[in-house]
Structures are given as structure tokens and as C-alpha cells.
Design an enzyme around this catalytic site. Structure first.
Site, PDB file in Angstrom:
ATOM      1  N   SER A   1      29.642  36.165  69.890  1.00  0.00           N
ATOM      2  CA  SER A   1      28.848  37.286  70.428  1.00  0.00           C
ATOM      3  C   SER A   1      29.224  38.623  69.829  1.00  0.00           C
ATOM      4  O   SER A   1      29.065  39.672  70.463  1.00  0.00           O
ATOM      5  CB  SER A   1      28.956  37.362  71.961  1.00  0.00           C
ATOM      6  OG  SER A   1      28.521  36.154  72.527  1.00  0.00           O
ATOM      7  N   ARG A   2      29.731  38.597  68.589  1.00  0.00           N
ATOM      8  CA  ARG A   2      30.070  39.820  67.861  1.00  0.00           C
ATOM      9  C   ARG A   2      31.185  40.629  68.524  1.00  0.00           C
ATOM     10  O   ARG A   2      31.341  41.826  68.256  1.00  0.00           O
ATOM     11  CB  ARG A   2      28.822  40.729  67.672  1.00  0.00           C
ATOM     12  CG  ARG A   2      27.639  40.038  66.987  1.00  0.00           C
ATOM     13  CD  ARG A   2      28.000  39.558  65.591  1.00  0.00           C
ATOM     14  NE  ARG A   2      26.846  39.134  64.824  1.00  0.00           N
ATOM     15  CZ  ARG A   2      26.641  37.875  64.416  1.00  0.00           C
ATOM     16  NH1 ARG A   2      27.499  36.917  64.717  1.00  0.00           N
ATOM     17  NH2 ARG A   2      25.580  37.591  63.681  1.00  0.00           N
ATOM     18  N   LEU A   3      31.962  39.974  69.407  1.00  0.00           N
ATOM     19  CA  LEU A   3      33.100  40.670  70.029  1.00  0.00           C
ATOM     20  C   LEU A   3      34.350  40.383  69.199  1.00  0.00           C
ATOM     21  O   LEU A   3      35.291  39.725  69.645  1.00  0.00           O
ATOM     22  CB  LEU A   3      33.266  40.209  71.488  1.00  0.00           C
ATOM     23  CG  LEU A   3      32.168  40.738  72.409  1.00  0.00           C
ATOM     24  CD1 LEU A   3      32.277  40.120  73.801  1.00  0.00           C
ATOM     25  CD2 LEU A   3      32.247  42.265  72.522  1.00  0.00           C
TER      26      LEU A   3
END
Ligand SMILES: Cc1cc2nc3c(=O)[nH]c(=O)nc-3n(C[C@H](O)[C@H](O)[C@H](O)COP(=O)(O)O)c2cc1C
Length: 223
Positions: free
Chosen positions: A200-202
Site C-alpha cells: 500500500s505504498r507505506l
């Protein structure tokens, strides 16, 4: 091209959302200095089959203030910094001799990792350039004499003629000497970021910076 174009490989590539996976980078996992951490990640990149793991994209600032980038190969790393070799009269060479500021990225996409370095690049010692040049294959040594890197040339044939001229010049010599303009630069880093892709692009981003008074400080920054 619009993203609503007919579906196809280009459209797929532009729309794909790859999950960067479950690997993580925690503060307690990294070495106490960025060179040791880089060396560990570089060894892992080689072990895990990254193609040309020592390829890095090098950004410099031209004398007119514009940035320029290109790929070069890392040829040495130790506590003094990151070494690469090139023509010092090339576009990048001239840029660096006028302004040593650089940034470099190692794009290890298949590992969902990148390392970004900011620092200053200066020519390596003459002996280091001599040693490295002497270890190159003869063809690459001849090429160094044949190419005034980044300068225009009228045709491929003209370039190949320069190669024949250099071969002729050194025909009777067992070793090819180093052209004065060819040699190494060493990047002395002051900021090194280790980037690990996450779901999730974290992503995890851990940044080493030279601390006031010496040593390194580590900081996590947002993805
Ligand atoms: C994978 C790869 C590795 C390269 N390694 C080097 C290198 O180590 N040294 C070099 O001078 N050019 C290398 N090149 C060529 C440079 O990207 C570039 O074209 C050349 O150095 C001229 O750059 P400049 O005109 O910006 O100075 C490499 C290119 C690729 C694609």
C-alpha cells in the site's frame, strides 16, 4: 498517450499496481553506518540476482545550472566513499570538476529497494586510476583512447577509424597506458537513504546524515 487508450502492453504497464511486498526495514536492522549498510544490501542484491547490481544513476549539475543524469558502474566502496570511472572531459566529468555536488540512485527494482546517495565527488588518487585502468580488458583500454566521451562525431565509421588508429598506435606495446583524461571519481556521501518498498505504498525510508560533530545520525522519513 491517454490512459484510456486501447488496452495493450503499454497500457498495462502504465496501469499496473505492483504490491511491493512484505519485506521491511527497521531501525534495529540497519548497520550503524551507511557504508556497512550499503555493503550488506549490495551483497544481497548480487546474491538475489539483480542484473548489474552495481549500476547506479548519477546526477550532476552542468555549468549552466541544469541537472544531467546517466548510468555508471560502481567499482569500489569503502569508508572513503563510492568509486566510479569515466572520462574526466566527458559531460559528467566537466560538470563534476566545476561543481562536485552529486546524487546517485541504485535502482534495485526487483528487490523493491533503492539506495539514494547525496554527496560530493572528487577525482581519486592517480595511482588508483592507474591500477584500475591496467586491469581493464585491452579492448576497453583502446576504446578509452578512441572516444572523447560526450563530444560529437561525424559518423560511426569515423569512430571506428579512431579505434583502428589507437590499435595501430599501441600495436607493439604490451600494455596500453592510461589516457590522462580517464580515471576515477570518489563520492563522499553526506546523506544516504535506504528505501524498502512495502504494501500500500507505506514504504520504509531510513536516512543516514552526517551528524554535527561527526558520525552519522539516523532518521525515518515518511513514504
Ligand atoms: C549499465 C551501464 C553502465 C555504464 N557504466 C559506465 C561507467 O562506469 N562509466 C562511464 O563513463 N560510462 C558508463 N556508462 C555510459 C554512461 O551512461 C554515459 O552514456 C557516458 O558515461 C556519457 O555520459 P555523459 O555524456 O553524461 O558524461 C554506462 C551505461 C550503462 C547503461
Amino acid at each position: 498517450m491517454s490512459h484510456d487508450a486501447v488496452p495493450g502492453p503499454l497500457d498495462d504497464a502504465l496501469r499496473r499496481h505492483t504490491d511491493y511486498g512484505a519485506e521491511r526495514l527497521e531501525e534495529e536492522d540497519v548497520a550503524t553506518d551507511p557504508i556497512a549498510q550499503f555493503t550488506a544490501w549490495m551483497a544481497e542484491a548480487a546474491e538475489r540476482g539483480v542484473y548489474e547490481p552495481n549500476a547506479m544513476v548519477l546526477g550532476t549539475i552542468d555549468p549552466d545550472g541544469h541537472p544531467s543524469i546517466r548510468t555508471v558502474l560502481l567499482r569500489g566502496v569503502d569508508e572513503r566513499g563510492f568509486e566510479f570511472y569515466t572520462d574526466h572531459t566527458s559531460r559528467k566529468g566537466r560538470a563534476l570538476l566545476a561543481n562536485p555536488a552529486v546524487s546517485v540512485v541504485f535502482p534495485w527494482y526487483t528487490l523493491h529497494r533503492q539506495v539514494i546517495i547525496v554527496g560530493e565527488a572528487h577525482p581519486v588518487e592517480r595511482e588508483a586510476s592507474e591500477d584500475y585502468f591496467a586491469r581493464r580488458p585491452r579492448g576497453a583500454q583502446i576504446a578509452a583512447w578512441s572516444s572523447d566521451q560526450s563530444q560529437p562525431i561525424s559518423s560511426r565509421e569515423a569512430l571506428e577509424q579512431k579505434v583502428r588508429d589507437a590499435e595501430e598506435r599501441f600495436r607493439d606495446d604490451e600494455t596500453v597506458p592510461r589516457p590522462e583524461r580517464w580515471g576515477g571519481f570518489r563520492i563522499v556521501p553526506h546523506r544516504v537513504e535506504f528505501w524498502q518498498g512495502r504494501t500500500s505504498r507505506l514504504h520504509d525510508r531510513l536516512v543516514f546524515r552526517v551528524a554535527v560533530g561527526g558520525g552519522w545520525e539516523l532518521e525515518r522519513i515518511q513514504p
